[in-house]
Design an enzyme around this catalytic site. Structure first.
Site, mmCIF file in Angstrom:
data_model
loop_
_atom_site.group_PDB
_atom_site.id
_atom_site.type_symbol
_atom_site.label_atom_id
_atom_site.label_comp_id
_atom_site.label_asym_id
_atom_site.label_seq_id
_atom_site.Cartn_x
_atom_site.Cartn_y
_atom_site.Cartn_z
ATOM 1 N N HIS A 274 -15.966 -20.464 -11.125
ATOM 2 C CA HIS A 274 -16.042 -19.162 -10.466
ATOM 3 C C HIS A 274 -14.681 -18.565 -10.136
ATOM 4 O O HIS A 274 -14.602 -17.419 -9.704
ATOM 5 C CB HIS A 274 -16.868 -19.288 -9.176
ATOM 6 C CG HIS A 274 -17.159 -17.976 -8.522
ATOM 7 N ND1 HIS A 274 -17.933 -17.013 -9.120
ATOM 8 C CD2 HIS A 274 -16.748 -17.458 -7.334
ATOM 9 C CE1 HIS A 274 -18.006 -15.960 -8.323
ATOM 10 N NE2 HIS A 274 -17.310 -16.198 -7.241
ATOM 11 N N CYS A 275 -13.596 -19.298 -10.368
ATOM 12 C CA CYS A 275 -12.286 -18.815 -9.909
ATOM 13 C C CYS A 275 -11.349 -18.423 -11.034
ATOM 14 O O CYS A 275 -10.953 -17.264 -11.141
ATOM 15 C CB CYS A 275 -11.620 -19.878 -9.029
ATOM 16 S SG CYS A 275 -12.437 -20.111 -7.444
ATOM 17 N N ILE A 276 -10.958 -19.383 -11.863
ATOM 18 C CA ILE A 276 -9.900 -19.128 -12.843
ATOM 19 C C ILE A 276 -10.247 -17.992 -13.806
ATOM 20 O O ILE A 276 -9.400 -17.155 -14.103
ATOM 21 C CB ILE A 276 -9.542 -20.413 -13.610
ATOM 22 C CG1 ILE A 276 -9.087 -21.491 -12.630
ATOM 23 C CG2 ILE A 276 -8.421 -20.145 -14.620
ATOM 24 C CD1 ILE A 276 -8.800 -22.819 -13.285
ATOM 25 N N ASP A 279 -10.575 -14.498 -11.037
ATOM 26 C CA ASP A 279 -9.589 -14.032 -10.060
ATOM 27 C C ASP A 279 -8.516 -13.113 -10.635
ATOM 28 O O ASP A 279 -8.131 -12.128 -9.988
ATOM 29 C CB ASP A 279 -8.933 -15.223 -9.374
ATOM 30 C CG ASP A 279 -9.919 -15.996 -8.501
ATOM 31 O OD1 ASP A 279 -11.080 -15.580 -8.435
ATOM 32 O OD2 ASP A 279 -9.526 -17.003 -7.905
#
Length: 438
Positions: A274-276, A279
């Site tokens: 869910h981040c890299i 973001d």
């Protein structure tokens, strides 16, 4: 005075905690708050999650330990679907999703809607902390006005507001929520001190205070953008090295022998989690507000985004060597989780690989020891329950897209017609005649 009162309640463990959003970030945080002796109430819009928490059932794997049921039975942790619980808590952590919409633009509707509901029930002497990853400025430009307008209270006088980015790494055996260092940035020195004190009362990891929420928000974006850019570099090099007949995996292993100035990153079929993958889009979107284009970041995102397609192109070329096309070929994809040994497939590049293969006319099955089925674009795809010699031998190509350590790769190698290994898990297999690595 709000600062003195809250510090006293923290020291006496009289703070009541509310956690909005009970996913991979919120539930572990709620568990740690409760374990530290703070009565904790979790909120989620999904009744299923609320019921599971109240039954003491862990639904997110090893991100949390086995204390959930004990905490629920002891009355230290509970869950609700009713936002009015906000009026009874002193500390509120917002841990809701911050996805991208179909135009790859930040979707902060979950944060906004949660804040509006919180404001309706917000009382004096409360700490509010956003943990959801977002663009720099969200806390002060979006959340602060919504809370003040909706509650009639004044930030810094009646309540404290800050940002403390989540740091959750599913599958990490060493760093969990409790022992991972935390960053806190709030509106005003008093708010920062008190919110940091609240985290220090719960966590074993260091709590690093910064001068503003925007610093903390940008810090979180930097963490994952740094990884996105470096992975993008390696993914671009693996395409070049394939043309040059050079093994990039061996190149990286050689480079990392240097004890300074180099950190190893490896190629793969794309980015997951869910981040890299998400973001950097938040930062690029915000940068355009200032007439600035993040060219290096956007270039790395383009490279990483095309890796599933590139892997399918490579798969097609492999099949061509056997006088086969992707069309009507049988392909077995090993692993749909976004990283090894977890059951999380959020943003997994393996799903894109499967989609690209199927659009090319291939007949695709998947096997993942941690995931029996997944839902994508409203459709459920069922995996095969197990693999053995006969099953593996029945496919024209096996593609490895997750490096799960529980798969018998020697058996796969001995029985597969050919293997395209995008994770280099076959590096220790002696017979590599039927193996091609990314």
């Amino acid at each position: 005075m709000i600062k003195a009162e809250l510090l006293k309640k923290i020291n006496e463990k009289k703070i009541r905690v509310g956690v909005v959003g009970l996913g991979y970030v919120g539930l572990p945080l709620a568990v740690e708050k409760a374990k530290a002796g703070f009565h904790t109430i979790g909120f989620d819009v999904q009744k299923e999650k609320v019921d599971l928490v109240n039954a003491g059932h862990n639904y997110i794997g090893d991100v949390i330990d086995d204390d959930l049921k004990e905490l629920v039975d002891a009355g230290m942790l509970s869950a609700t679907e009713d936002f009015s619980f906000i009026k009874d808590v002193d500390f509120i952590a917002i841990c809701v999703p911050t996805p991208l919409d179909r135009h790859q633009q930040p979707d902060i509707s979950y944060v906004k809607n949660s804040t509006i509901e919180i404001a309706k029930h917000l009382t004096k002497n409360t700490m509010v902390v956003l943990e959801s990853t977002t663009y720099p400025g969200t806390t002060e430009e979006l959340i602060k006005p919504l809370l003040e307008e909706g509650s009639g209270l004044k930030c810094g006088e009646d309540f404290y507001l800050g940002f403390s980015p989540e740091r959750v790494d599913p599958g990490n055996a060493v760093y969990k929520t409790k022992n991972t260092p935390k960053v806190v940035g709030a509106i005003g020195k008093d708010a920062t001190e008190v919110i940091a004190a609240m985290y220090r009362a719960v966590l074993e990891g260091d709590v690093h205070e910064v001068s503003s929420p925007a610093i903390a928000e940008m810090e979180k974006i930097l963490e994952n953008t740094y990884r996105n850019i470096n992975i993008g570099l390696i993914n671009e090099l693996v395409i070049l090295c394939n043309k040059m007949n050079i093994n990039l995996w061996e190149v990286v292993d050689a480079a990392k022998t240097k004890p300074y100035g180099f950190q190893a990153f490896y190629p793969g079929p794309g980015l997951g989690g869910h981040c890299i993958p998400l973001d950097p889009y938040y930062l690029s979107w915000k940068a355009r507000e200032y007439g600035f284009h993040t060219s290096m970041i956007e270039a790395s995102m383009m490279i990483n985004d095309k890796m599933p397609e590139y892997c399918v192109e490579r798969a097609g070329k492999i099949l061509n060597r056997f006088q086969k096309s992707l069309y009507k070929s049988k392909v077995l994809v090993l692993g749909v989780a976004y990283k090894q040994d977890i059951d999380d497939y959020r943003e997994s590049p393996a799903l894109r690989v499967i989609e690209e293969l199927e659009e090319s006319g291939a007949n695709v099955d998947f096997y993942d020891p941690y995931i029996s089925s997944y839902k994508e674009n409203g459709k459920v795809k069922e995996g095969i329950s197990n693999i053995d010699e006969n099953i593996v031998a029945s496919y024209d190509l096996v593609m490895i897209t997750a490096a799960h350590t529980t798969v018998d790769y020697e058996m796969v190698q001995k029985n597969a017609k050919f293997i395209f290994d995008t994770k280099n898990v076959m590096k220790n297999i002696a017979d590599r005649n039927n193996i091609e690595i990314l």
